[in-house]
Design an enzyme around this catalytic site. Structure first.
Site, mmCIF file in Angstrom:
data_model
loop_
_atom_site.group_PDB
_atom_site.id
_atom_site.type_symbol
_atom_site.label_atom_id
_atom_site.label_comp_id
_atom_site.label_asym_id
_atom_site.label_seq_id
_atom_site.Cartn_x
_atom_site.Cartn_y
_atom_site.Cartn_z
ATOM 1 N N CYS A 118 36.737 32.099 35.218
ATOM 2 C CA CYS A 118 36.690 33.855 35.777
ATOM 3 C C CYS A 118 35.609 34.048 37.019
ATOM 4 C CB CYS A 118 36.116 34.983 34.996
ATOM 5 S SG CYS A 118 36.758 34.882 33.038
ATOM 6 N N HIS A 251 33.266 40.991 38.644
ATOM 7 C CA HIS A 251 34.308 40.387 37.949
ATOM 8 C C HIS A 251 35.548 41.653 37.487
ATOM 9 C CE1 HIS A 251 37.213 38.580 35.797
ATOM 10 N NE2 HIS A 251 36.367 38.169 34.887
ATOM 11 N N ASN A 281 42.028 42.131 33.013
ATOM 12 C CA ASN A 281 41.194 41.183 33.722
ATOM 13 C C ASN A 281 41.733 39.718 34.390
ATOM 14 O OD1 ASN A 281 38.879 38.381 33.933
ATOM 15 N ND2 ASN A 281 38.418 39.329 31.902
#
Length: 324
Positions: A118, A251, A281
């Protein structure tokens, strides 16, 4: 010495949208209990985009790349560097970046993947910035792209409700004035066990556990502490007070993590870009997707000071401070 500046952004999401209610109904057939209320309360996620079977990461990445090129007013032939951040490549090799290069029809320039989960887009952006400052590239495509739906255990409620598929991209170009003001990248491999997909292919057979596994509480704690510290460090490196940031683009893992970090940094809610509710996500794609949304809806404008942050498996984290 040339500087590097973001000159265009782009994003792409698969057309299939899966709401929490639809997901909960599907999971119920697998014996997994969840609900829209449960997911929203714990994550802020209301829906996610899921790629159809057979759709690969390179396809999503190519769509996002073309959108970024159009925004920058450049042709694919102007690009001399392609970096793709992904944990879900099409193949073991060639790299997804090489596949994107082939799709764009621009052979010759460097093309490679970056794997920092990520944090991947932030790592890739810092890498492209170094190439441009060294005079080894003039126009770079930096892409974060994932098909995480392919590595989820759909019987594990702790992870399968959290993720979606998508791609985001920026064009980074040589400029006379600084655009990327500072970058700070970090990792702690001793924490690899809290977020991993520890399977691999050995002699044609899958060994280990190929699905994403996560210790949510441990990730939450490390994410909040590491990104709060990273934000202060990158601002100090740039000689810019944290209070001067116009936008924070973190993020998009969990709205609770985002809110906790923004409060620790005293960043007002109206300066934080949040897309996790719509995108879930998307790992390496989450930061460039959120950046593209905010650029296209007019929130982020030329001259704004933007803090981009990623945190993910490895354990990796990093920040880039950019003047748009």
């Amino acid at each position: 010495m040339p500087y590097a500046r973001i000159t265009g952004t782009g994003g792409y999401l698969p057309p299939r949208i899966v709401s929490n209610d639809e997901l909960a109904a599907e999971l119920a057939t697998r014996g997994v209990e969840t609900s829209d209320a449960w997911i929203v309360e714990r994550t802020g996620i209301r829906q996610r985009h899921i790629a159809d079977p057979g759709v690969k990461t390179s396809t999503l990445a190519t769509h996002a790349a073309r959108a970024a090129l159009e925004a920058a007013g450049l042709a694919a032939t102007d690009i001399d560097l392609i970096i793709v951040a992904t944990s879900t490549p099409d193949f073991i090799f060639p790299s997804t970046a090489c596949l994107v290069q082939a799709n764009l029809g621009t052979p010759g320039g460097a093309a490679f993947d970056v794997q920092a989960v990520c944090s991947g887009f932030v790592y890739a952006l810092a890498t492209a910035d170094a190439f441009i400052q060294a005079g080894r590239a003039r126009h770079a495509l930096v892409i974060g792209a994932e098909v995480f739906s392919g590595i989820l255990d759909w019987s594990d409620r702790r992870t399968c409700v959290l993720f979606g598929d998508g791609a985001g991209a920026v064009v980074l170009s040589a400029a006379e004035e600084p655009g990327i003001l500072a970058a700070k990248l970090n990792a702690d491999g001793s924490q690899m066990h809290i977020l991993c997909a520890a399977g691999n292919v050995d002699r044609g057979e899958v060994t280990g556990d190929p699905f994403l596994r996560m210790d949510g509480q441990a990730v939450f704690k490390l994410a909040v502490n590491s990104l709060s510290r990273s934000a202060r460090e990158v601002c100090e490196q740039a000689g810019v007070p944290l209070e001067q940031i116009d936008w924070m683009v973190p993020h998009q893992a969990n709205v609770r993590i985002i809110n906790f970090i923004s409060r620790k940094l005293h960043v007002p809610d109206d300066k934080v870009v949040i897309t996790v509710g719509e995108h879930a996500n998307t790992s390496a794609a989450s930061v460039p997707l959120a950046l593209d949304v905010a650029c296209r809806d007019g929130r982020i404008r030329a001259g704004d000071l933007v803090l981009l942050q990623g945190v993910g498996g490895g354990f990796t984290w990093g920040s880039v401070l950019a003047r748009m």
